[in-house]
Design a protein around this motif. Structure first.
Motif, mmCIF file in Angstrom:
data_model
loop_
_atom_site.group_PDB
_atom_site.id
_atom_site.type_symbol
_atom_site.label_atom_id
_atom_site.label_comp_id
_atom_site.label_asym_id
_atom_site.label_seq_id
_atom_site.Cartn_x
_atom_site.Cartn_y
_atom_site.Cartn_z
ATOM 1 N N GLU A 36 -50.648 24.695 -3.127
ATOM 2 C CA GLU A 36 -49.202 24.458 -3.131
ATOM 3 C C GLU A 36 -48.846 23.114 -3.767
ATOM 4 O O GLU A 36 -47.691 22.865 -4.075
ATOM 5 N N TRP A 37 -49.839 22.253 -3.935
ATOM 6 C CA TRP A 37 -49.637 20.895 -4.462
ATOM 7 C C TRP A 37 -50.452 20.681 -5.732
ATOM 8 O O TRP A 37 -51.329 19.831 -5.785
ATOM 9 N N PRO A 38 -50.191 21.436 -6.798
ATOM 10 C CA PRO A 38 -51.026 21.337 -8.003
ATOM 11 C C PRO A 38 -50.974 19.945 -8.620
ATOM 12 O O PRO A 38 -49.929 19.301 -8.660
ATOM 13 N N GLY A 39 -52.146 19.521 -9.062
ATOM 14 C CA GLY A 39 -52.226 18.246 -9.772
ATOM 15 C C GLY A 39 -52.307 17.026 -8.881
ATOM 16 O O GLY A 39 -52.557 15.921 -9.363
ATOM 17 N N VAL A 84 -46.467 28.374 4.594
ATOM 18 C CA VAL A 84 -45.023 28.403 4.343
ATOM 19 C C VAL A 84 -44.460 26.984 4.376
ATOM 20 O O VAL A 84 -43.707 26.588 3.485
ATOM 21 N N TRP A 85 -44.827 26.185 5.403
ATOM 22 C CA TRP A 85 -44.304 24.820 5.497
ATOM 23 C C TRP A 85 -44.774 23.965 4.313
ATOM 24 O O TRP A 85 -44.002 23.208 3.739
ATOM 25 N N ASN A 86 -46.034 24.075 3.923
ATOM 26 C CA ASN A 86 -46.513 23.306 2.767
ATOM 27 C C ASN A 86 -45.809 23.740 1.492
ATOM 28 O O ASN A 86 -45.497 22.918 0.638
ATOM 29 N N SER A 87 -45.543 25.028 1.345
ATOM 30 C CA SER A 87 -44.822 25.522 0.177
ATOM 31 C C SER A 87 -43.402 24.952 0.135
ATOM 32 O O SER A 87 -42.935 24.478 -0.903
ATOM 33 N N ILE A 88 -42.716 24.980 1.275
ATOM 34 C CA ILE A 88 -41.365 24.422 1.357
ATOM 35 C C ILE A 88 -41.384 22.943 0.989
ATOM 36 O O ILE A 88 -40.557 22.471 0.200
ATOM 37 N N CYS A 89 -42.324 22.206 1.553
ATOM 38 C CA CYS A 89 -42.419 20.759 1.289
ATOM 39 C C CYS A 89 -42.693 20.482 -0.181
ATOM 40 O O CYS A 89 -42.044 19.620 -0.784
ATOM 41 N N ALA A 90 -43.655 21.183 -0.767
ATOM 42 C CA ALA A 90 -44.001 20.959 -2.171
ATOM 43 C C ALA A 90 -42.816 21.254 -3.075
ATOM 44 O O ALA A 90 -42.519 20.483 -4.006
ATOM 45 N N LEU A 117 -40.044 18.586 -2.621
ATOM 46 C CA LEU A 117 -40.403 17.291 -3.193
ATOM 47 C C LEU A 117 -40.701 17.367 -4.683
ATOM 48 O O LEU A 117 -41.158 16.406 -5.281
ATOM 49 N N GLY A 118 -40.445 18.531 -5.293
ATOM 50 C CA GLY A 118 -40.566 18.661 -6.739
ATOM 51 C C GLY A 118 -41.942 18.984 -7.247
ATOM 52 O O GLY A 118 -42.237 18.808 -8.426
#
Length: 177
Positions: free
Chosen positions: A35-38, A143-149, A152-153
């Protein structure tokens, strides 16, 4: 395993290790990091997550890092796993990195989460500029990590071949055709 002292705003409702921290064995760390690429490249050893979804892991160099889901970014937490274990037993560190007082407040209000869930907020704290404890709720970890990512762009790259696969579409598009 790292031992954790119990701290709470109330002696009647002490916090446990499981209240504050989710062991990596209960999480699909690869899916969460996807969910947090890069933000993280290379080999890592998952350690676990805060009750709010911050991911803790060890780099090959031995450094322990934190992927912050409320403010974004990856931050050095400790130079080694041994140092991380010592920090985990500091009440000041627990409050700063695990939001232990917030966990105690939610526990007193009988807001609970499952073993592989995180506490999330609606709306995300970045929209209102603060954590509103009255808006906390248990959410699926991914789901929560997806929403956060996304908030936060940071969004995972979408594989065109997988666009129609339900597991690969953003959570808000599930069920759409």
């Amino acid at each position: 395993m790292v031992k954790l002292r119990q701290y709470s705003a109330s002696l009647m409702n002490p916090l446990t290790w499981n209240d504050l921290f989710v062991d990596a064995s209960l999480l699909d760390f690869n899916t969460l990091l996807a969910e947090w690429p890069g933000l993280e490249n290379g080999e890592i050893r998952p350690i676990g997550a805060s009750a709010f979804g911050d991911l803790f892991y060890e780099r090959r160099s031995g450094e322990v890092m934190k992927l912050d889901v409320l403010e974004g970014g990856v931050h050095l937490i400790a130079a080694s796993f041994e140092q991380f274990g010592k920090l985990m037993n500091s009440s000041e560190w627990q409050e700063q990195h695990l939001l232990s007082q917030g966990v105690a407040l939610l526990k007193e209000r009988t807001v609970s989460r499952g073993p592989s869930q995180f506490f999330g907020f609606a709306p995300h704290p970045s929209f209102v500029g603060k954590v509103d404890w009255s808006r906390a709720m248990p959410l699926d970890a991914v789901v929560w990590n997806s929403i956060c990512a996304q908030t936060l762009g940071v969004a995972p790259s979408e594989d065109p071949a997988m666009t129609d696969a339900p597991g690969k579409r953003p959570w808000w598009k599930l069920g759409e055709r």
